[in-house]
Design a protein around this motif. Structure first.
Motif, PDB file in Angstrom:
ATOM      1  N   LEU A 120     -37.093  29.011 -35.294  1.00 22.29           N
ATOM      2  CA  LEU A 120     -36.874  30.090 -34.333  1.00 22.29           C
ATOM      3  C   LEU A 120     -35.726  29.761 -33.392  1.00 22.29           C
ATOM      4  CD1 LEU A 120     -40.562  31.026 -33.407  1.00 22.29           C
ATOM      5  CD2 LEU A 120     -38.931  32.472 -34.634  1.00 22.29           C
ATOM      6  N   LEU A 121     -35.675  28.527 -32.907  1.00 26.28           N
ATOM      7  CA  LEU A 121     -34.614  28.145 -31.984  1.00 26.28           C
ATOM      8  C   LEU A 121     -33.253  28.149 -32.669  1.00 26.28           C
ATOM      9  CD1 LEU A 121     -33.630  27.201 -29.282  1.00 26.28           C
ATOM     10  CD2 LEU A 121     -34.409  24.891 -29.817  1.00 26.28           C
ATOM     11  N   CYS A 122     -33.215  27.615 -33.879  1.00 31.50           N
ATOM     12  CA  CYS A 122     -31.961  27.596 -34.630  1.00 31.50           C
ATOM     13  C   CYS A 122     -31.500  29.024 -34.923  1.00 31.50           C
ATOM     14  CB  CYS A 122     -32.169  26.818 -35.925  1.00 31.50           C
ATOM     15  SG  CYS A 122     -30.672  26.189 -36.682  1.00 31.50           S
ATOM     16  N   GLY A 123     -32.407  29.886 -35.350  1.00 28.37           N
ATOM     17  CA  GLY A 123     -32.052  31.273 -35.622  1.00 28.37           C
ATOM     18  C   GLY A 123     -31.688  32.045 -34.370  1.00 28.37           C
ATOM     19  N   ALA A 124     -32.353  31.737 -33.240  1.00 27.62           N
ATOM     20  CA  ALA A 124     -32.023  32.420 -31.988  1.00 27.62           C
ATOM     21  C   ALA A 124     -30.596  32.101 -31.552  1.00 27.62           C
ATOM     22  CB  ALA A 124     -33.021  32.027 -30.905  1.00 27.62           C
ATOM     23  N   ALA A 125     -30.172  30.847 -31.758  1.00 27.81           N
ATOM     24  CA  ALA A 125     -28.791  30.488 -31.444  1.00 27.81           C
ATOM     25  C   ALA A 125     -27.819  31.249 -32.335  1.00 27.81           C
ATOM     26  CB  ALA A 125     -28.595  28.978 -31.606  1.00 27.81           C
ATOM     27  N   PHE A 126     -28.174  31.393 -33.611  1.00 24.12           N
ATOM     28  CA  PHE A 126     -27.338  32.157 -34.530  1.00 24.12           C
ATOM     29  C   PHE A 126     -27.250  33.621 -34.098  1.00 24.12           C
ATOM     30  CE2 PHE A 126     -28.211  35.018 -38.241  1.00 24.12           C
ATOM     31  CZ  PHE A 126     -26.890  35.219 -38.614  1.00 24.12           C
ATOM     32  N   GLY A 127     -28.397  34.213 -33.735  1.00 22.58           N
ATOM     33  CA  GLY A 127     -28.395  35.604 -33.300  1.00 22.58           C
ATOM     34  C   GLY A 127     -27.643  35.807 -32.002  1.00 22.58           C
ATOM     35  N   ARG A 128     -27.799  34.875 -31.075  1.00 21.13           N
ATOM     36  CA  ARG A 128     -27.067  34.999 -29.808  1.00 21.13           C
ATOM     37  C   ARG A 128     -25.557  34.856 -30.037  1.00 21.13           C
ATOM     38  NH1 ARG A 128     -29.112  34.990 -24.341  1.00 21.13           N
ATOM     39  NH2 ARG A 128     -27.295  35.570 -23.118  1.00 21.13           N
ATOM     40  N   LEU A 129     -25.179  34.013 -31.006  1.00 16.27           N
ATOM     41  CA  LEU A 129     -23.760  33.869 -31.356  1.00 16.27           C
ATOM     42  C   LEU A 129     -23.210  35.183 -31.910  1.00 16.27           C
ATOM     43  CD1 LEU A 129     -21.224  32.147 -31.810  1.00 16.27           C
ATOM     44  CD2 LEU A 129     -22.210  31.432 -34.004  1.00 16.27           C
ATOM     45  N   VAL A 130     -23.983  35.850 -32.780  1.00 14.37           N
ATOM     46  CA  VAL A 130     -23.555  37.150 -33.310  1.00 14.37           C
ATOM     47  C   VAL A 130     -23.394  38.160 -32.177  1.00 14.37           C
ATOM     48  CG1 VAL A 130     -24.224  39.073 -34.792  1.00 14.37           C
ATOM     49  CG2 VAL A 130     -24.585  36.731 -35.570  1.00 14.37           C
ATOM     50  N   ALA A 131     -24.340  38.170 -31.233  1.00  7.55           N
ATOM     51  CA  ALA A 131     -24.244  39.103 -30.111  1.00  7.55           C
ATOM     52  C   ALA A 131     -23.009  38.831 -29.260  1.00  7.55           C
ATOM     53  CB  ALA A 131     -25.511  39.002 -29.262  1.00  7.55           C
ATOM     54  N   ASN A 132     -22.696  37.555 -29.023  1.00  7.35           N
ATOM     55  CA  ASN A 132     -21.505  37.221 -28.243  1.00  7.35           C
ATOM     56  C   ASN A 132     -20.233  37.686 -28.936  1.00  7.35           C
ATOM     57  OD1 ASN A 132     -23.231  36.040 -26.464  1.00  7.35           O
ATOM     58  ND2 ASN A 132     -22.213  34.042 -26.417  1.00  7.35           N
ATOM     59  N   VAL A 133     -20.185  37.495 -30.260  1.00  6.04           N
ATOM     60  CA  VAL A 133     -18.999  37.910 -31.011  1.00  6.04           C
ATOM     61  C   VAL A 133     -18.845  39.426 -30.961  1.00  6.04           C
ATOM     62  CG1 VAL A 133     -17.985  38.017 -33.319  1.00  6.04           C
ATOM     63  CG2 VAL A 133     -19.008  35.886 -32.509  1.00  6.04           C
ATOM     64  N   LEU A 134     -19.957  40.161 -31.148  1.00  8.99           N
ATOM     65  CA  LEU A 134     -19.886  41.622 -31.125  1.00  8.99           C
ATOM     66  C   LEU A 134     -19.498  42.141 -29.742  1.00  8.99           C
ATOM     67  CD1 LEU A 134     -23.026  42.582 -33.249  1.00  8.99           C
ATOM     68  CD2 LEU A 134     -20.646  42.570 -33.971  1.00  8.99           C
ATOM     69  N   LYS A 135     -19.989  41.475 -28.716  1.00  6.85           N
ATOM     70  CA  LYS A 135     -19.664  41.922 -27.356  1.00  6.85           C
ATOM     71  C   LYS A 135     -18.227  41.579 -26.975  1.00  6.85           C
ATOM     72  CE  LYS A 135     -23.921  42.180 -24.640  1.00  6.85           C
ATOM     73  NZ  LYS A 135     -24.656  41.594 -23.481  1.00  6.85           N
ATOM     74  N   SER A 136     -17.833  40.336 -27.240  1.00  4.68           N
ATOM     75  CA  SER A 136     -16.558  39.848 -26.720  1.00  4.68           C
ATOM     76  C   SER A 136     -15.378  40.251 -27.590  1.00  4.68           C
ATOM     77  CB  SER A 136     -16.607  38.315 -26.585  1.00  4.68           C
ATOM     78  OG  SER A 136     -17.679  37.923 -25.758  1.00  4.68           O
ATOM     79  N   TYR A 137     -15.541  40.262 -28.905  1.00  3.99           N
ATOM     80  CA  TYR A 137     -14.397  40.441 -29.794  1.00  3.99           C
ATOM     81  C   TYR A 137     -14.360  41.833 -30.434  1.00  3.99           C
ATOM     82  CZ  TYR A 137     -14.091  35.400 -29.279  1.00  3.99           C
ATOM     83  OH  TYR A 137     -13.986  34.141 -28.744  1.00  3.99           O
ATOM     84  N   ILE A 138     -15.481  42.516 -30.544  1.00  8.48           N
ATOM     85  CA  ILE A 138     -15.492  43.853 -31.135  1.00  8.48           C
ATOM     86  C   ILE A 138     -15.666  44.915 -30.062  1.00  8.48           C
ATOM     87  CG2 ILE A 138     -16.650  45.327 -32.842  1.00  8.48           C
ATOM     88  CD1 ILE A 138     -17.378  42.926 -34.418  1.00  8.48           C
ATOM     89  N   GLY A 139     -16.170  44.541 -28.924  1.00  9.71           N
ATOM     90  CA  GLY A 139     -16.268  45.473 -27.810  1.00  9.71           C
ATOM     91  C   GLY A 139     -17.489  46.349 -27.825  1.00  9.71           C
ATOM     92  N   LEU A 140     -18.570  45.911 -28.476  1.00 11.95           N
ATOM     93  CA  LEU A 140     -19.822  46.676 -28.478  1.00 11.95           C
ATOM     94  C   LEU A 140     -20.633  46.267 -27.250  1.00 11.95           C
ATOM     95  CD1 LEU A 140     -20.773  46.497 -32.269  1.00 11.95           C
ATOM     96  CD2 LEU A 140     -19.589  48.329 -31.053  1.00 11.95           C
ATOM     97  N   GLY A 141     -20.374  46.924 -26.155  1.00 19.32           N
ATOM     98  CA  GLY A 141     -21.008  46.521 -24.913  1.00 19.32           C
ATOM     99  C   GLY A 141     -22.432  46.997 -24.757  1.00 19.32           C
ATOM    100  N   HIS A 142     -22.923  47.906 -25.638  1.00 19.61           N
ATOM    101  CA  HIS A 142     -24.262  48.455 -25.467  1.00 19.61           C
ATOM    102  C   HIS A 142     -25.355  47.546 -26.001  1.00 19.61           C
ATOM    103  CE1 HIS A 142     -23.601  49.375 -29.711  1.00 19.61           C
ATOM    104  NE2 HIS A 142     -24.917  49.514 -29.812  1.00 19.61           N
ATOM    105  N   ILE A 143     -25.014  46.552 -26.794  1.00 19.43           N
ATOM    106  CA  ILE A 143     -26.040  45.760 -27.475  1.00 19.43           C
ATOM    107  C   ILE A 143     -26.759  44.848 -26.481  1.00 19.43           C
ATOM    108  CG2 ILE A 143     -24.774  45.820 -29.645  1.00 19.43           C
ATOM    109  CD1 ILE A 143     -23.958  42.966 -29.174  1.00 19.43           C
ATOM    110  N   TYR A 144     -28.015  44.575 -26.799  1.00 18.47           N
ATOM    111  CA  TYR A 144     -28.849  43.718 -25.964  1.00 18.47           C
ATOM    112  C   TYR A 144     -28.928  42.350 -26.641  1.00 18.47           C
ATOM    113  CZ  TYR A 144     -32.988  42.108 -23.380  1.00 18.47           C
ATOM    114  OH  TYR A 144     -33.866  41.398 -22.607  1.00 18.47           O
ATOM    115  N   SER A 145     -28.411  41.312 -25.974  1.00 16.82           N
ATOM    116  CA  SER A 145     -28.300  39.985 -26.589  1.00 16.82           C
ATOM    117  C   SER A 145     -29.657  39.429 -26.993  1.00 16.82           C
ATOM    118  CB  SER A 145     -27.609  39.020 -25.622  1.00 16.82           C
ATOM    119  OG  SER A 145     -26.307  39.450 -25.321  1.00 16.82           O
TER     120      SER A 145
END
Length: 870
Positions: free
Chosen positions: A494-519
């Motif tokens: 769970l911890l390893c996967g949570a880090a992976f999911g949070r990384l995806v959220a950071n990429v979508l927010k910072s580099y693609i500009g999807l500001g509506h997503i909930y990390s």
């Protein structure tokens, strides 16, 4: 090139090109002294026993039934409900004990080391802080390893073993009291020692041990503690309670009673009914609320508030009231969740592949060596993990700005965790005011706190930090799972996967500009994707995660993610628990057979070479059978001899009818002759010689084939009524495999009990004078019946006769030789059978089917042999 095995198959590192090599069954390879060297094929071992889930309807049991009425039946059911409730409460208390001391030791360790780090940051003595952390971790891990040396089966999570038990396989020592004690204290020290392991997986094993032992009111570890409790003296009742205990373990670990019930159903319980479902759910509820009641009272001082449902708490997922654009998830996010499921399945398959190679390496190079080597391996893993955690926290972290909610504890966090815990879980190593060290916040905290940070921390984590954390945690968790300490895999995944999911959220927010997503949602989906890719559970894991989040709207994305992760991972390998079951050689039965297996019949997979007893058998014969075989059940038969040839001479009608009967009835001799003929296709000259029935010229004794002798001894039948009489060397196949009329099955444990208690009669007496045993006397030694090798033979008269008919099961499940394999498999697995006799149209037993005859490997070998005979 890695190597070539003979001239038929050459394998390199990346591929394997094989010609048509000879295919032999595991039995034939054993006879020839050959073993299969392929790394991917581990044949099931035959020293595992099956559970006796089918009731033995013999005379002592019928006597008990005669005394039963509705009042006694209701009393028995009421006692079962009370025992189920006690199992749930005890499992909850075990979880409370583990959680309390893990929390205590972890706070002590991190408190001392964190104070040292803060002081040494100014003085430049961080090496001293590292030594303090090493001292704590190595001491705890050393104690955990010592406990595993006392009871080796306590290592790992225990889920593969419990899965086997629920599937009907009796794994030695898996549900003993000593195993429970070593498991509980071992996981306590292992988690406190900083290893990347969880306490939730071992909770399932602990609950199962409680379920198995509590209804017995006795223990082999505490021999003096015994109560006269006449109930539940069978494998059938015991496995029901183990199912309830395992479900209670899941419920206590995650606060998910429904998920625990589904876990017990999904992960192996072959026999299930509505009554068992209610009892398992009641047991799970009891465990959840027992743990919740005590944890809420101890931590918050509010007894009866029920604020902490499980050992692992995900908190409440809720958008900030100030952010009107925020949504937990939208329909557009489902596309990202599917992609994350695919990546999670790939990562899980990689994790399983690496861990399988490590497990094989340990089996070949670590386990055969002295036990101290296992302790040293555990200490080495602890040493490397501690150094990596310390160095990464001090060197690789970035200082990130705290959000306002982080400083005071945001509302969603506040519901489950106090603001003091939130503030203490944020590490500010080497960072100025109003900033925190993101790597230290993940590494220098208990794993549950790190998961909550990834789920609910409004502050940002650097993508580089998340990527490094994921890689380091992935590799170290893969290395850790399988060492000689009690270790769970749920929380690390769970911890390893949570880090992976949070990384995806950071990429979508910072580099693609999807500001509506909930990390937090992406962190949860990432955790589900990776965990699903590793363990390959679907139904139960979906419900467990929904109950842990207390958010039903997450049901659809979690279910889709888990399904995609499972399908992706199954394309490459099995789940981690199935892999470890296979490495142990446990004959686990899947839910159903493959479609092409229906080309086989019961006659193709049965064992025609039987060891049997007669209704009235001499003690000398019984002792000979029990001491020279390892079978756990024996057919009770009489020989079927008749003068049919005389009737065929004078009447054509009778002759035609008898010929039809002979042509349509499968016999043991005919099946053995057919198998012998099919073995001629093998290039082995020894096997061809064995199959030939023509009279060959006698060879000199010194050149006599050793394999031929082994095969002849293997097929030597048990002598009739006189064990001192050797079988004739001139017997034909029909004489060796003569027709036997089937009357029932008698268990090894029953025969040994009869011998120990002197149940027999002399030739000068009638069998009616034989002493009779009651059902309670037959079950008194359950579950550890006396062994035949411990029997004092000087106390037995070998010429005395035992009448086994009152104690045999005269009506076991049987199948005909022409039954398709899928029907055989479904009957065997659904009814939880241990032995399945194959009986022909005239009531003659022609073979017997056990669990080993239905394993995937055995069926594959028989199918290949079937294709060769076409």
């Amino acid at each position: 090139m890695a190597g070539c095995r003979g001239s038929l198959c050459c394998c390199c590192r990346w591929c394997c090109c094989c010609g048509e090599r000879e295919t032999r069954t595991p039995e034939e390879l054993t006879i020839l002294g050959e073993t299969q060297e392929e790394e991917d094929e581990i044949l099931p071992r035959k020293d595992y026993e099956s559970l006796d889930y089918d009731r033995c309807i013999n005379d002592p049991y019928l006597e008990v039934l005669e005394t039963m009425d509705n009042k006694k039946g209701r009393r028995y059911e009421a006692v079962k409900w009370m025992v189920v409730f006690a199992i749930g409460v005890c499992t909850g208390l075990v979880g409370l004990f583990v959680d309390f001391f893990v929390r205590l030791f972890t706070q002590l360790k991190f408190g001392v080391v964190q104070t040292s780090v803060e002081e040494c940051s100014q003085k430049g003595c961080l090496a001293l802080s590292l030594l303090e952390l090493l001292g704590f971790n190595l001491t705890f891990v050393f104690l955990a390893s010592l406990l595993v040396l006392i009871e080796p089966v306590a290592a790992g999570s225990g889920i593969p073993e419990i899965k086997c038990y629920l599937n009907g396989v009796k794994v030695p020592g898996i549900v003993r009291l000593r195993t429970l004690l070593c498991k509980v204290f071992g996981v306590l020290f292992g988690v406190a020692g900083g290893l990347f392991v969880g306490k939730e997986g071992p909770m399932i094993h602990s609950g199962a041990v409680v379920g198995a032992g509590l209804p017995q009111f006795q223990s082999i570890s505490l021999r003096k503690i015994q109560f006269n409790f006449p109930y539940f003296r069978s494998d059938r009742d015991k496995r029901d309670f183990v199912s309830a205990g395992a479900a209670a373990g899941v419920a206590a670990a995650f606060g998910a009673p429904i998920g625990g019930t589904l876990f017990s159903l999904e992960e192996g319980s072959s026999f299930w009914n509505q009554g068992l479902t209610w009892k398992v759910l009641f047991c799970s509820m009891s465990a959840t609320f027992t743990l919740n009641f005590f944890r809420s009272g101890i931590q918050f001082g509010s007894w009866g508030s029920f604020q902490l449902p499980g050992l692992l708490n995900f908190g409440e997922f809720k958008c900030s009231d100030s952010d009107k654009k925020c949504h937990l998830w939208t329909a557009m996010d489902l596309g990202f969740f599917v992609v994350m499921g695919v990546i999670g399945g790939l990562l899980g398959a990689t994790f399983n592949c690496l861990n399988k190679r490590l497990a094989k390496y340990r089996m070949r190079n670590v386990h055969p060596k002295p036990k101290l080597v296992r302790v040293l391996e555990s200490l080495l893993v602890s040493l490397v993990t501690t150094v990596v955690v310390f160095v990464a926290s001090m060197v690789l972290g970035e200082c990130r700005q705290m959000s306002s909610s982080s400083q005071i504890g945001n509302g969603s966090f506040q519901l489950q965790v106090t603001s003091e815990d939130v503030n203490s879980s944020i590490k500010t190593f080497f960072c100025p005011n109003d900033t925190y060290n993101d790597m230290a916040t993940l590494f220098f905290n208990p794993q549950e706190s790190a998961i909550l940070q990834l789920f609910h921390q409004d502050g940002t984590f650097s993508p580089i930090t998340l990527a490094l954390f994921f890689v380091l945690y992935f590799l170290l968790a893969c290395w850790t799972y399988g060492i000689s300490v009690p270790s769970g895999l749920f929380v690390p995944s769970l911890l390893c996967g949570a880090a992976f999911g949070r990384l995806v959220a950071n990429v979508l927010k910072s580099y693609i500009g999807l500001g509506h997503i909930y990390s937090g949602t992406f962190a949860l989906i990432g955790a589900a994707a990776f965990l699903g890719g590793v363990v390959r559970m679907t139904i139960s894991l979906t419900v467990i995660l929904i109950e842990s989040t207390n958010e039903i709207t997450y049901g659809l994305p979690i279910m889709i993610t888990l399904m995609v992760a499972k399908w992706t991972g199954d394309f490459f390998n099995k789940g981690i628990y199935d892999i470890h079951v296979g490495l142990r050689g446990v004959p686990l039965l899947e839910w159903e057979t493959e479609v092409e297996m229906d080309k086989l019949r019961a006659s193709d997979i049965m064992e025609p070479n039987l060891t049997y007893v007669y209704p009235h058998t001499r003690i000398q014969s019984l002792v000979s059978i029990l001491r020279t075989t390892v079978h756990h059940a024996f057919p009770v038969v009489t020989e079927n001899r008749g003068n049919e040839k005389e009737f065929m001479k004078g009447n054509q009608l009778i002759s035609n009818n008898i010929k039809f009967k002979k042509s349509s009835v499968l016999t043991r001799a005919g099946e053995q002759r057919k198998r012998s003929q099919s073995m001629k296709s093998y290039p082995s000259s020894e096997l061809r010689n064995m199959c030939d029935e023509h009279v060959a010229p006698e060879e000199p004794a010194e050149k006599e084939d050793l394999l031929q002798q082994m095969l002849e001894r293997r097929y030597t039948p048990y002598p009739n009524l006189y064990p001192d009489q050797s079988p004739s060397e001139d017997w034909t196949m029909e004489e060796r495999f003569r027709p036997l009329t089937f009357h029932g099955l008698v268990l090894r444990s029953q025969l040994v009990t009869l011998l120990v208690r002197g149940v027999c009669y002399s030739e000068s007496q009638s069998s009616a004078g034989q002493p009779r045993l009651s059902y309670a006397e037959m079950a008194e030694d359950y579950p550890r019946y006396p062994d035949i090798h411990d029997l004092d033979l000087t106390l037995l008269n070998p010429r005395m006769i035992v009448d086994v008919t009152p104690y045999m099961n005269p009506s076991p499940f049987t199948v005909s030789p022409s039954t398709h394999v899928s029907q055989v498999f479904n009957l065997f697995r659904t009814m939880g059978l241990r032995h399945l006799p194959v009986v022909n149209a005239v009531g003659e037993i022609v073979g017997i089917i056990t669990r080993h005859n239905l394993t995937h490997e055995f069926l594959q070998a028989r199918l290949r042999q079937h294709y060769q005979t076409l």
